[in-house]
Design an enzyme around this catalytic site. Structure first.
Site, PDB file in Angstrom:
ATOM      1  CE  LYS A  41      -2.727  -2.638   3.205  1.00  0.00           C
ATOM      2  NZ  LYS A  41      -3.015  -2.773   4.645  1.00  0.00           N
ATOM      3  CD  GLU A  97       9.360  -1.026  -4.367  1.00  0.00           C
ATOM      4  OE1 GLU A  97       8.525  -0.936  -3.430  1.00  0.00           O
ATOM      5  OE2 GLU A  97      10.108  -1.997  -4.532  1.00  0.00           O
ATOM      6  CG  ASP A 101      15.243  -0.792   4.559  1.00  0.00           C
ATOM      7  OD1 ASP A 101      15.977   0.121   4.930  1.00  0.00           O
ATOM      8  OD2 ASP A 101      14.924  -1.747   5.298  1.00  0.00           O
ATOM      9  CG  PHE A 150      10.861   2.730  11.002  1.00  0.00           C
ATOM     10  CD1 PHE A 150      10.995   1.617  10.203  1.00  0.00           C
ATOM     11  CD2 PHE A 150       9.590   3.176  11.336  1.00  0.00           C
ATOM     12  CE1 PHE A 150       9.881   0.935   9.719  1.00  0.00           C
ATOM     13  CE2 PHE A 150       8.467   2.492  10.868  1.00  0.00           C
ATOM     14  CZ  PHE A 150       8.616   1.372  10.060  1.00  0.00           C
ATOM     15  CG  ASP A 157       2.915   0.491   7.410  1.00  0.00           C
ATOM     16  OD1 ASP A 157       3.772   0.358   6.510  1.00  0.00           O
ATOM     17  OD2 ASP A 157       2.547  -0.449   8.135  1.00  0.00           O
ATOM     18  NE  ARG A 163      -0.465   1.535   4.972  1.00  0.00           N
ATOM     19  CZ  ARG A 163       0.606   0.798   4.675  1.00  0.00           C
ATOM     20  NH1 ARG A 163       1.617   1.344   4.030  1.00  0.00           N
ATOM     21  NH2 ARG A 163       0.666  -0.469   5.023  1.00  0.00           N
TER      22      ARG A 163
HETATM   23  P1  IMP Z   1      13.362  -3.786   1.358  1.00  0.00           P
HETATM   24  O1  IMP Z   1      12.984  -5.088   0.742  1.00  0.00           O
HETATM   25  O2  IMP Z   1      14.222  -3.979   2.588  1.00  0.00           O
HETATM   26  O3  IMP Z   1      13.991  -2.805   0.414  1.00  0.00           O
HETATM   27  O4  IMP Z   1      12.067  -3.193   1.999  1.00  0.00           O
HETATM   28  C1  IMP Z   1      11.204  -2.359   1.386  1.00  0.00           C
HETATM   29  C2  IMP Z   1       9.939  -2.308   2.191  1.00  0.00           C
HETATM   30  O5  IMP Z   1      10.174  -2.299   3.624  1.00  0.00           O
HETATM   31  C3  IMP Z   1       9.222  -1.021   1.905  1.00  0.00           C
HETATM   32  O6  IMP Z   1       8.362  -1.130   0.790  1.00  0.00           O
HETATM   33  C4  IMP Z   1       8.484  -0.749   3.194  1.00  0.00           C
HETATM   34  O7  IMP Z   1       7.230  -1.414   3.201  1.00  0.00           O
HETATM   35  C5  IMP Z   1       9.350  -1.371   4.273  1.00  0.00           C
HETATM   36  N1  IMP Z   1      10.195  -0.348   4.899  1.00  0.00           N
HETATM   37  C6  IMP Z   1      11.540  -0.256   4.827  1.00  0.00           C
HETATM   38  N2  IMP Z   1      11.998   0.790   5.510  1.00  0.00           N
HETATM   39  C7  IMP Z   1      10.905   1.411   6.033  1.00  0.00           C
HETATM   40  C8  IMP Z   1      10.727   2.591   6.860  1.00  0.00           C
HETATM   41  O8  IMP Z   1      11.662   3.307   7.247  1.00  0.00           O
HETATM   42  N3  IMP Z   1       9.451   2.884   7.185  1.00  0.00           N
HETATM   43  C9  IMP Z   1       8.383   2.148   6.785  1.00  0.00           C
HETATM   44  N4  IMP Z   1       8.507   1.050   6.015  1.00  0.00           N
HETATM   45  C10 IMP Z   1       9.757   0.684   5.644  1.00  0.00           C
HETATM   46 MG    MG Z   2       4.981  -1.394   6.088  1.00  0.00          MG
END
Ligand code: IMP
Ligand code: MG
Length: 192
Positions: A41, A97, A101, A150, A157, A163
């Protein structure tokens, strides 16, 4: 706002940055009709603003994925719950996106999209948290370099909260938020 969280990118800064991204994409995809694919979302709010800043014919599609384990831990093991219901062969696809992260989610989705015969598949992320990268994912477009913190708001969220915040907010006391997921609520609403 208290010591629990602070505004990282305010709504006006976000608006200007998204408008600039839209102009860049409009220029670089001139003459083509890109397909924007967004992950629900978190990416929905960014997409809504970005697509209106792109002055080209665009298609919009959504994907939904579920992660095993806490999203915060970004485990990267994902299952597709909602998929693009269009033929992507020969199309220029832009994965939109909210945040990259570790890069695990984007890497997986990019590989899924590339397997569908698109002419091009690129990544556009609002936030790029490069410090946390586990796999090498290089967005073609990134709104902001995000510190190793974070963040919530503008689609992002914590346990489905926040959100709808218009600003992008950095959580400075994650322990307080874990102890009480509603901890930011009193501090983030405008005084009126
Ligand atoms: P990745 O696979 O580690 O790159 O994660 C990406 C997903 O992790 C994002 O689409 C978010 O849903 C969640 N995420 C990563 N960092 C944050 C943050 O700082 N706040 C909220 N959601 C996060
Ligand atoms: Mg999330």
């Amino acid at each position: 706002m208290t010591e629990v969280a602070r505004v990282l990118y305010g709504r006006e800064e976000v608006r200007r940055r998204v408008a600039a991204l839209g102009r860049t994409i409009t220029g670089e995809f001139a003459g083509r009709e890109p397909v924007l694919v967004t992950v629900l979302k978190g990416g929905a709010m960014f997409l809504a603003d970005l697509m209106r800043a792109i002055d080209l014919p665009v298609e919009v599609h959504f994907m939904a994925i579920s992660r095993y384990g806490d999203a915060e831990e970004s485990l990267g093991r994902v299952q597709i719950l909602l998929d693009v219901d269009a033929d992507l062969a020969g199309r220029d696809v832009l994965l939109v996106e909210d945040i990259v992260d570790t890069g695990l989610t984007s890497r997986y989705l990019l590989s899924v999209l590339r397997a569908r015969g698109a002419a091009s598949v690129d990544l556009c992320t609002l936030l790029d948290k490069t410090a946390r990268r586990i796999v090498p994912v290089q967005p073609r477009y990134a709104g902001f370099e995000c510190p190793d913190a974070f963040v919530v708001g503008y689609g992002l969220d914590f346990q489905e909260r926040y959100r709808n915040l218009p600003d992008i907010v950095e959580v400075t006391d994650l322990a307080a938020l874990r102890a009480d997921p509603a901890a930011l609520e009193p501090h983030l609403r405008p005084a009126a």
